[in-house]
Design an enzyme around this catalytic site. Structure first.
Site, mmCIF file in Angstrom:
data_model
loop_
_atom_site.group_PDB
_atom_site.id
_atom_site.type_symbol
_atom_site.label_atom_id
_atom_site.label_comp_id
_atom_site.label_asym_id
_atom_site.label_seq_id
_atom_site.Cartn_x
_atom_site.Cartn_y
_atom_site.Cartn_z
ATOM 1 N N GLY A 1 0.786 -1.228 0.000
ATOM 2 C CA GLY A 1 0.000 0.000 0.000
ATOM 3 C C GLY A 1 0.816 1.275 0.000
ATOM 4 O O GLY A 1 0.253 2.360 0.121
ATOM 5 N N TYR B 1 -0.552 -1.963 -12.052
ATOM 6 C CA TYR B 1 -1.990 -2.125 -12.317
ATOM 7 C C TYR B 1 -2.361 -1.538 -13.678
ATOM 8 O O TYR B 1 -3.453 -1.005 -13.849
ATOM 9 C CB TYR B 1 -2.829 -1.502 -11.185
ATOM 10 C CG TYR B 1 -2.441 -2.049 -9.820
ATOM 11 C CD1 TYR B 1 -2.812 -3.342 -9.451
ATOM 12 C CD2 TYR B 1 -1.655 -1.310 -8.938
ATOM 13 C CE1 TYR B 1 -2.418 -3.872 -8.227
ATOM 14 C CE2 TYR B 1 -1.260 -1.831 -7.715
ATOM 15 C CZ TYR B 1 -1.644 -3.112 -7.367
ATOM 16 O OH TYR B 1 -1.259 -3.642 -6.157
ATOM 17 N N ARG C 1 -7.223 2.230 -14.890
ATOM 18 C CA ARG C 1 -7.274 3.003 -13.637
ATOM 19 C C ARG C 1 -8.076 4.306 -13.722
ATOM 20 O O ARG C 1 -8.859 4.584 -12.825
ATOM 21 C CB ARG C 1 -5.859 3.276 -13.104
ATOM 22 C CG ARG C 1 -5.089 1.989 -12.766
ATOM 23 C CD ARG C 1 -3.772 2.264 -12.046
ATOM 24 N NE ARG C 1 -3.992 2.685 -10.691
ATOM 25 C CZ ARG C 1 -3.892 3.927 -10.263
ATOM 26 N NH1 ARG C 1 -3.537 4.899 -11.090
ATOM 27 N NH2 ARG C 1 -4.144 4.224 -9.014
ATOM 28 N N GLU D 1 4.739 -6.155 1.877
ATOM 29 C CA GLU D 1 4.520 -6.685 0.524
ATOM 30 C C GLU D 1 3.941 -5.622 -0.414
ATOM 31 O O GLU D 1 2.811 -5.754 -0.880
ATOM 32 C CB GLU D 1 3.629 -7.933 0.573
ATOM 33 C CG GLU D 1 2.348 -7.737 1.365
ATOM 34 C CD GLU D 1 1.472 -8.983 1.433
ATOM 35 O OE1 GLU D 1 2.018 -10.075 1.637
ATOM 36 O OE2 GLU D 1 0.248 -8.827 1.273
ATOM 37 N N PRO D 2 4.721 -4.572 -0.691
ATOM 38 C CA PRO D 2 4.226 -3.566 -1.638
ATOM 39 C C PRO D 2 4.200 -4.102 -3.070
ATOM 40 O O PRO D 2 4.959 -5.020 -3.412
ATOM 41 C CB PRO D 2 5.265 -2.444 -1.529
ATOM 42 C CG PRO D 2 6.284 -2.878 -0.552
ATOM 43 C CD PRO D 2 6.093 -4.313 -0.256
ATOM 44 N N GLY D 3 3.345 -3.525 -3.868
ATOM 45 C CA GLY D 3 3.314 -3.846 -5.296
ATOM 46 C C GLY D 3 3.657 -2.604 -6.094
ATOM 47 O O GLY D 3 4.714 -2.481 -6.707
ATOM 48 N N ARG D 4 2.732 -1.630 -5.987
ATOM 49 C CA ARG D 4 2.842 -0.399 -6.772
ATOM 50 C C ARG D 4 4.204 0.288 -6.636
ATOM 51 O O ARG D 4 4.764 0.771 -7.618
ATOM 52 C CB ARG D 4 1.741 0.556 -6.262
ATOM 53 C CG ARG D 4 1.608 1.866 -6.957
ATOM 54 C CD ARG D 4 0.593 2.749 -6.213
ATOM 55 N NE ARG D 4 -0.546 1.991 -5.746
ATOM 56 C CZ ARG D 4 -1.654 1.810 -6.438
ATOM 57 N NH1 ARG D 4 -1.790 2.374 -7.609
ATOM 58 N NH2 ARG D 4 -2.649 1.088 -5.943
ATOM 59 N N CYS E 1 -16.149 1.909 -26.872
ATOM 60 C CA CYS E 1 -17.468 2.524 -26.986
ATOM 61 C C CYS E 1 -18.116 2.643 -25.602
ATOM 62 O O CYS E 1 -19.046 1.907 -25.263
ATOM 63 C CB CYS E 1 -18.315 1.694 -27.943
ATOM 64 S SG CYS E 1 -19.760 2.583 -28.477
ATOM 65 N N GLU E 2 -17.567 3.519 -24.791
ATOM 66 C CA GLU E 2 -18.012 3.773 -23.405
ATOM 67 C C GLU E 2 -17.685 5.225 -23.105
ATOM 68 O O GLU E 2 -16.551 5.656 -23.367
ATOM 69 C CB GLU E 2 -17.197 2.932 -22.404
ATOM 70 C CG GLU E 2 -17.490 1.473 -22.360
ATOM 71 C CD GLU E 2 -18.755 1.111 -21.607
ATOM 72 O OE1 GLU E 2 -19.182 1.898 -20.741
ATOM 73 O OE2 GLU E 2 -19.304 0.052 -21.906
#
Ligand SMILES: Cc1ncc(COP(=O)(O)O)c(C=O)c1O
Length: 422
Positions: free
Chosen positions: A240, A379, A314, A275-278, A350-351
């Site tokens: 985090g 991510y 994101r 345990e960071p990811g980002r 198409c959104e």
């Protein structure tokens, strides 16, 4: 070899060399993810230097590319996996399961079957259960290996409500039940090794109080479990650690987070695990995209690009801000300087939510321009999908300064080939 000397706490989009990115886009086409493994190594070393006594795992979900896993494994970082697929990837790059944790979130039966099979081959693997009946389901499969319990500490933090997990009922066993659950698991023959919680993603320096409160609850819990059940090997406080997405946002003060963490854990004889990811990968990646359409849309200038919410989800999912740069306008061989105008940059999906930014001031875009979207290493590709039957993009890595293709671009055949034939 990468050292921390001269390595900034964050790599801004402006620090990327436009001509280098233009040449990669020319060679591999767009949309294209570019990930600098040298920067990933620097980020790993910054974490190691702030948390010298902690066990450091990488949350594979942030970017599961084989090159990333191999790079971080090479740096001595363990791998934390959220699914059987991630576990399979992690075990493919490590020699044993000792550095691998599988954190089961409402695990489908197939995931547990694969995890238990993996444990039979790699008995040092750690499985983290987030529900009491996950422990039952592991036992039914003959598992009595290393068990960690994910608890719900009742406190959340993070950049968006969708990533605040610490108080979300979906994640973990209520902390007040942990001692009973682990005592029971130990009686049943499991090798109880740790407790775990993850408060949320994108925690910033101004959320340090919430972090302190969370870690101190976890420290207290570790003391209770140790007293009632027996020694624990580790206390895993999740990941985090936030990164600044906005140009004027300050980088996280990692040393302050580390100091607050150590202080809040208090006296307890367990290994601290993070345990960071980002943090490892976000600023190591950019997404390159080409302008296809520029139109005057009454209230804004609409710039249509070839990447969309299927390439980088994101902004649509979290209203996330990503820096955007017009590399063509910035590159040295462009003679005339371009006026800044308010632009809405949208993808080909198409959104109406398929928008990277609204009315952002950027140098006037022209058809064929190359844009870079920054902080796309975490991510980004992991959340890419095939909505609108759109193939996922290619990924290039830069390793020791040298670029190579890490994952080819999907074709429409890749999208349709899993369906029955006529
Ligand atoms: C259990 C767990 N650990 C670690 C992480 C990594 O979070 P981040 O990438 O924000 O560091 C997550 C993210 O969702 C998570 O759920």
């Amino acid at each position: 070899m990468t050292t921390l000397e001269g390595s900034p706490a964050v790599r801004r989009l402006t620090a990327w060399e436009p001509t280098r990115l233009e040449s990669l886009a020319g060679e591999y086409g767009t949309p294209l993810y570019v990930l600098d493994l040298d920067r990933v190594r620097e980020n790993a070393r910054r974490l190691e230097s702030a948390f010298p006594d902690a066990e450091i795992l990488y949350a594979v979900k942030a970017n599961a590319l084989k090159d990333v896993l191999e790079t971080l494994h090479g740096e001595g970082v363990g791998l934390e996996c959220a699914s059987a697929g991630e576990l399979t990837r992690a075990l493919a790059v490590t020699d044993s399961g000792a550095e691998v944790h599988y954190t089961a979130v409402n695990p489908p039966a197939r995931d547990l079957d694969i995890a238990v099979e993996a444990w039979e081959a790699h008995p040092e693997l750690t499985i983290t259960a987030g529900a009491e009946d996950t422990i039952d389901r592991l036992e039914e499969r003959g598992y009595d290996g290393r068990l960690c319990l994910r608890v719900n500490p009742g406190i959340g933090a993070g950049h968006h409500e969708k990533v605040q997990t610490g108080a979300n009922a979906k994640f973990g066993v209520p902390a007040e039940r942990a001692v009973d659950v682990l005592a029971d698991a130990a009686d049943r023959g499991f090798d109880v090794v740790g407790i775990h919680a993850h408060v949320g993603s994108g925690v910033s320096s101004d959320q340090l109080d919430a972090h302190r409160e969370f870690v101190s609850r976890m420290g207290e819990l570790a003391r209770s479990v140790t007293a009632a059940v027996g020694d624990l090997e580790f206390l895993d406080i999740g990941g985090g650690f936030g990164v600044p997405y906005r140009e004027d946002e300050q980088p996280l003060d990692l040393e302050a987070v580390a100091d607050a963490t150590r202080e809040a854990v208090g006296e307890v004889d367990v290994q601290l695990t993070i345990e960071p990811g980002r943090y490892f990968v976000a600023d190591a990646g950019v997404l390159l995209t080409t302008v296809n359409t520029v139109k005057d849309a009454r209230e804004t200038t609409l710039v249509g690009v070839d990447a969309g919410m299927t390439t980088l989800l994101r902004p649509a999912m979290y209203d996330a801000y990503h820096p955007i740069r017009n590399l063509t306008a910035d590159s040295s061989d462009t003679e005339r300087s371009r006026e800044e105008t308010a632009q809405t940059i949208a993808g080909p999906i198409c959104e109406s939510g398929d928008v990277f930014c609204t009315d952002r001031k950027l140098p006037e875009s022209e058809r064929g321009d190359l844009l870079a979207i920054g902080n796309a290493g975490a991510y980004g590709y992991e959340m890419a999908n095939q909505y609108n039957s759109r193939p996922r993009p290619a990924s290039v890595v830069i390793d020791d300064g040298v670029a190579r293709l890490a994952r080819r671009r999907e074709t429409i055949d890749d999208v349709t080939s899993v369906e029955r034939e006529r």
